[in-house]
Design a protein around this motif. Structure first.
Motif, PDB file in Angstrom:
ATOM      1  N   ASN A   1       0.849  -1.199   0.000  1.00  0.00           N
ATOM      2  CA  ASN A   1       0.000   0.000   0.000  1.00  0.00           C
ATOM      3  C   ASN A   1       0.883   1.248   0.000  1.00  0.00           C
ATOM      4  O   ASN A   1       2.116   1.155  -0.006  1.00  0.00           O
ATOM      5  N   CYS A   2       0.253   2.423   0.018  1.00  0.00           N
ATOM      6  CA  CYS A   2       1.023   3.665  -0.104  1.00  0.00           C
ATOM      7  C   CYS A   2       1.996   3.838   1.067  1.00  0.00           C
ATOM      8  O   CYS A   2       3.126   4.277   0.880  1.00  0.00           O
ATOM      9  N   ARG A   3       1.550   3.490   2.267  1.00  0.00           N
ATOM     10  CA  ARG A   3       2.423   3.639   3.424  1.00  0.00           C
ATOM     11  C   ARG A   3       3.672   2.775   3.260  1.00  0.00           C
ATOM     12  O   ARG A   3       4.786   3.217   3.472  1.00  0.00           O
TER      13      ARG A   3
ATOM     14  N   THR B   1       6.037   4.084   0.348  1.00  0.00           N
ATOM     15  CA  THR B   1       6.903   5.216   0.695  1.00  0.00           C
ATOM     16  C   THR B   1       8.043   4.755   1.601  1.00  0.00           C
ATOM     17  O   THR B   1       9.162   5.246   1.514  1.00  0.00           O
ATOM     18  N   GLU B   2       7.741   3.778   2.441  1.00  0.00           N
ATOM     19  CA  GLU B   2       8.774   3.221   3.316  1.00  0.00           C
ATOM     20  C   GLU B   2       9.865   2.535   2.483  1.00  0.00           C
ATOM     21  O   GLU B   2      11.064   2.732   2.702  1.00  0.00           O
TER      22      GLU B   2
ATOM     23  N   GLU C   1      12.244   4.865   0.712  1.00  0.00           N
ATOM     24  CA  GLU C   1      13.313   5.363   1.585  1.00  0.00           C
ATOM     25  C   GLU C   1      14.379   4.299   1.808  1.00  0.00           C
ATOM     26  O   GLU C   1      15.577   4.560   1.700  1.00  0.00           O
TER      27      GLU C   1
ATOM     28  N   ALA D   1      -0.065   7.240  -8.953  1.00  0.00           N
ATOM     29  CA  ALA D   1       0.616   8.475  -9.342  1.00  0.00           C
ATOM     30  C   ALA D   1       1.090   9.253  -8.117  1.00  0.00           C
ATOM     31  O   ALA D   1       2.125   9.920  -8.145  1.00  0.00           O
ATOM     32  N   GLY D   2       0.331   9.174  -7.020  1.00  0.00           N
ATOM     33  CA  GLY D   2       0.706   9.873  -5.797  1.00  0.00           C
ATOM     34  C   GLY D   2       2.053   9.380  -5.280  1.00  0.00           C
ATOM     35  O   GLY D   2       2.916  10.171  -4.896  1.00  0.00           O
TER      36      GLY D   2
ATOM     37  N   ALA E   1       4.882  10.482  -7.435  1.00  0.00           N
ATOM     38  CA  ALA E   1       5.248  11.859  -7.089  1.00  0.00           C
ATOM     39  C   ALA E   1       6.080  11.866  -5.816  1.00  0.00           C
ATOM     40  O   ALA E   1       7.081  12.575  -5.712  1.00  0.00           O
ATOM     41  N   TYR E   2       5.688  11.043  -4.854  1.00  0.00           N
ATOM     42  CA  TYR E   2       6.454  10.952  -3.603  1.00  0.00           C
ATOM     43  C   TYR E   2       7.891  10.541  -3.890  1.00  0.00           C
ATOM     44  O   TYR E   2       8.843  11.127  -3.370  1.00  0.00           O
TER      45      TYR E   2
END
Lengths: 199, 82
Positions: B9-11, B14-15, B18, B41-42, B45-46
């Motif tokens: 998922n998004c969380r 993003t992890e 990193e 797309a979000g 962008a991140y």
């Protein structure tokens, strides 16, 4: 050589180092510590340590490399202390610390009002983008102190993860959680600041 | 390989974005992230913005600045040879 001549020689060499390397060391420290006075103090402490241990400097590396190594050590010490102070002030788990609670739904998807804007170019790669620069500085200051120290250690001191984890006494998972949270909050803060009217 | 393991998922995405800068992700993580970025797309962008923040943070290391070292040099000599 007599003892007196030795001492004189030592002093001459040290004075030469101070004259030659202070500007570079000072610039290095000032780029890595927010408070310029503290940066200068760290350079001074490094030179004092060099003066005291000069006899042990065998000349295997250049004096410049040696002095920089001492300064880096002092800087890491400074970060470590600042991190501990930060942890003391805010506690290990301050409320509202976890940005994923506000940024993501319980299922782990972006909340619609925090979704990174992919169709705007405010985040464009442009060195002259003063607005972005200001926003970044501002948002970095808003981070909880210990996150900021962890981030600065990572980027400014070019330390790898394991060195930082060791210095700050964090587990690997814990360290990455902090970096992740710090970056999430930084990014969100910058975007909210750059396009306040769009939302 | 169950579907649950592949689901990013998004969380999580993003992890992984990193962590990817520091370690080689596992096959499942890489595939899951790739798949997620393909449809989100979000998070793309991140990914872009996170890299930009990184280079900005790194750039501060080499900020050229004029320093006046005379006072500091005096202080150092006073506390050592002086």
């Amino acid at each position: 050589m007599t003892k007196a001549a030795d001492t004189v020689d030592r002093e001459v060499r040290f004075k030469e180092w101070v004259k030659r390397y202070t500007p570079d060391l000072q610039r290095f420290a000032r780029n890595r510590v927010k408070d310029l006075a503290i940066a200068d103090d760290l350079v001074q402490t490094a030179f004092i340590a060099a003066w005291e241990t000069m006899d042990r400097f065998a000349g295997e590396s250049s004096p410049r490399t040696w002095l920089f190594a001492i300064l880096k050590h002092k800087l890491l010490d400074h970060y470590r202390k600042a991190y501990r102070e930060g942890a003391k002030v805010s506690g290990d788990r301050a409320p509202g610390d976890d940005p994923s609670e506000t940024l993501f739904t319980p299922e782990g998807h972006w909340h619609s009002d925090h979704l990174p804007q992919h169709d705007s170019d405010i985040f464009r790669e442009d060195d002259t983008n003063e607005k972005l620069d200001r926003a970044l500085r501002h948002c970095l200051e808003l981070l909880p102190e210990r996150w900021r120290q962890a981030i600065e250690m990572k980027y400014l001191m070019e330390q790898d993860g394991s060195t930082i984890q060791q210095a700050l006494g964090l587990s690997e998972a814990n360290y990455w959680q902090q970096v992740h949270r710090a970056k999430l909050r930084l990014r969100d803060c910058i975007e909210q600041r750059l396009i306040p009217a769009a939302r | 390989m169950s579907e649950r393991h592949l689901h990013v998922n998004c969380r999580k995405a993003t992890e992984l974005v990193e962590e990817r800068t520091a370690r080689k992700l596992g096959l499942r993580e890489r595939f899951g992230l790739w798949l997620h970025l393909l449809i989100c797309a979000g998070c793309r962008a991140y990914e872009r913005q996170s890299a930009l923040i990184d280079s900005w943070l790194e750039g501060r290391r080499d900020h050229p600045s004029a320093v006046d070292s005379a006072a500091l040099q005096q202080r150092i000599l006073r506390d050592t040879t002086g």
